[in-house]
Scaffold this active site. Structure first.
Site, mmCIF file in Angstrom:
data_model
loop_
_atom_site.group_PDB
_atom_site.id
_atom_site.type_symbol
_atom_site.label_atom_id
_atom_site.label_comp_id
_atom_site.label_asym_id
_atom_site.label_seq_id
_atom_site.Cartn_x
_atom_site.Cartn_y
_atom_site.Cartn_z
ATOM 1 N N HIS A 284 0.833 -1.210 0.000
ATOM 2 C CA HIS A 284 0.000 0.000 0.000
ATOM 3 C C HIS A 284 0.868 1.262 0.000
ATOM 4 C CE1 HIS A 284 -3.127 -2.614 2.270
ATOM 5 N NE2 HIS A 284 -3.574 -2.454 1.037
ATOM 6 N N LYS B 266 -15.917 -7.819 4.813
ATOM 7 C CA LYS B 266 -14.729 -8.302 5.527
ATOM 8 C C LYS B 266 -14.864 -8.053 7.023
ATOM 9 C CE LYS B 266 -11.404 -7.434 1.758
ATOM 10 N NZ LYS B 266 -10.222 -6.645 1.352
ATOM 11 N N ARG C 95 -2.617 -5.980 -8.254
ATOM 12 C CA ARG C 95 -1.604 -7.036 -8.172
ATOM 13 C C ARG C 95 -1.815 -8.014 -9.325
ATOM 14 N NH1 ARG C 95 -3.094 -7.822 -2.082
ATOM 15 N NH2 ARG C 95 -4.982 -7.304 -3.164
ATOM 16 N N SER D 8 -3.131 -7.733 2.860
ATOM 17 C CA SER D 8 -3.451 -7.584 4.280
ATOM 18 C C SER D 8 -3.944 -8.919 4.842
ATOM 19 C CB SER D 8 -4.524 -6.512 4.482
ATOM 20 O OG SER D 8 -4.049 -5.261 4.055
HETATM 21 P P1 ADP Z 1 -10.089 -3.375 -0.194
HETATM 22 O O1 ADP Z 1 -10.680 -3.941 1.050
HETATM 23 O O2 ADP Z 1 -10.869 -2.273 -0.802
HETATM 24 O O3 ADP Z 1 -9.712 -4.397 -1.229
HETATM 25 P P2 ADP Z 1 -7.317 -3.189 0.624
HETATM 26 O O4 ADP Z 1 -6.914 -2.482 1.859
HETATM 27 O O5 ADP Z 1 -7.212 -4.669 0.622
HETATM 28 O O6 ADP Z 1 -8.763 -2.654 0.293
HETATM 29 O O7 ADP Z 1 -6.502 -2.628 -0.601
HETATM 30 C C1 ADP Z 1 -6.566 -1.291 -1.004
HETATM 31 C C2 ADP Z 1 -5.944 -1.142 -2.393
HETATM 32 O O8 ADP Z 1 -4.569 -1.471 -2.368
HETATM 33 C C3 ADP Z 1 -6.571 -2.066 -3.439
HETATM 34 O O9 ADP Z 1 -6.644 -1.371 -4.658
HETATM 35 C C4 ADP Z 1 -5.602 -3.207 -3.534
HETATM 36 O O10 ADP Z 1 -5.651 -3.854 -4.790
HETATM 37 C C5 ADP Z 1 -4.295 -2.467 -3.343
HETATM 38 N N1 ADP Z 1 -3.222 -3.327 -2.855
HETATM 39 C C6 ADP Z 1 -3.243 -4.146 -1.778
HETATM 40 N N2 ADP Z 1 -2.058 -4.776 -1.628
HETATM 41 C C7 ADP Z 1 -1.263 -4.337 -2.646
HETATM 42 C C8 ADP Z 1 0.080 -4.632 -3.072
HETATM 43 N N3 ADP Z 1 0.824 -5.508 -2.418
HETATM 44 N N4 ADP Z 1 0.541 -4.001 -4.168
HETATM 45 C C9 ADP Z 1 -0.259 -3.128 -4.832
HETATM 46 N N5 ADP Z 1 -1.504 -2.818 -4.512
HETATM 47 C C10 ADP Z 1 -2.012 -3.411 -3.428
#
Ligand code: ADP
Length: 163
Positions: free
Chosen positions: A17, A41, A90, A128
């Protein structure tokens, strides 16, 4: 002024992130990082804890503002002058979900453009969910989350890490 918004559950924020924030913040004048409750979630950290971790770990990015909100993202974005949603991508598995969300957003709010930033290869496997799973069994978290987040996870699962 061009304002972008980077929404997510950030439960917790990872180095993947942070990489998206660092790169995304260069595309806009101000980047709002918005923690929201994803109804599908069940969170490990409260909204307040997630917001605090984001504040601590994004101090080095000058044009970032961390907020949390409930409700509709399109409404929040327009009310705060944001016209760009920045999301990270990703593997292929992210595509289907992000594609649907971006099209849905275009339908409800045509003034907002969703922009995707490809993950950096060294973070492509970090999620996450994976971090939460590792931490709940006392796994090593090096290079996957900021030191501050590692500390918070170890506090949460103190019984596993101090055993
Ligand atoms: P959500 O619950 O909306 O999916 P996340 O907190 O899981 O939110 O992720 C927020 C954003 O960050 C999303 O667009 C996700 O694809 C991106 N993201 C999460 N991990 C990575 C990573 N390792 N590299 C690039 N983008 C990521």
């Amino acid at each position: 002024m061009r304002i972008g918004i980077c929404p997510g559950s950030f439960d917790p924020v990872t180095n993947g992130h942070i990489d998206i924030f660092e790169r995304g913040s260069q595309l806009v004048d101000k980047l709002i990082v918005a923690v929201f409750e994803n109804p599908s979630k069940k969170p490990l950290f409260s909204m307040a804890e997630r917001e605090e971790m984001l504040r601590e770990t994004t101090k080095h990015i000058p044009n970032i503002e961390v907020v949390s909100f409930h409700g509709l993202l399109n409404q929040y974005a327009i009310e705060h002058g944001a016209t760009i949603i920045i999301r990270g991508l990703r593997a292929l598995s992210d595509f289907e979900y992000e594609f649907q969300r971006a099209l849905l957003m275009k339908k409800v709010e045509p003034r907002i453009e969703t922009v995707f930033i490809m993950t950096s290869t060294q973070y492509s496997y970090i999620s996450s969910t994976g971090i939460r799973e590792l931490a709940c069994f006392g796994g090593k978290l090096d290079d996957m989350v900021p030191d501050y987040v590692e500390k918070k996870l170890k506090e949460k699962f103190a019984d596993k890490y101090n055993a």
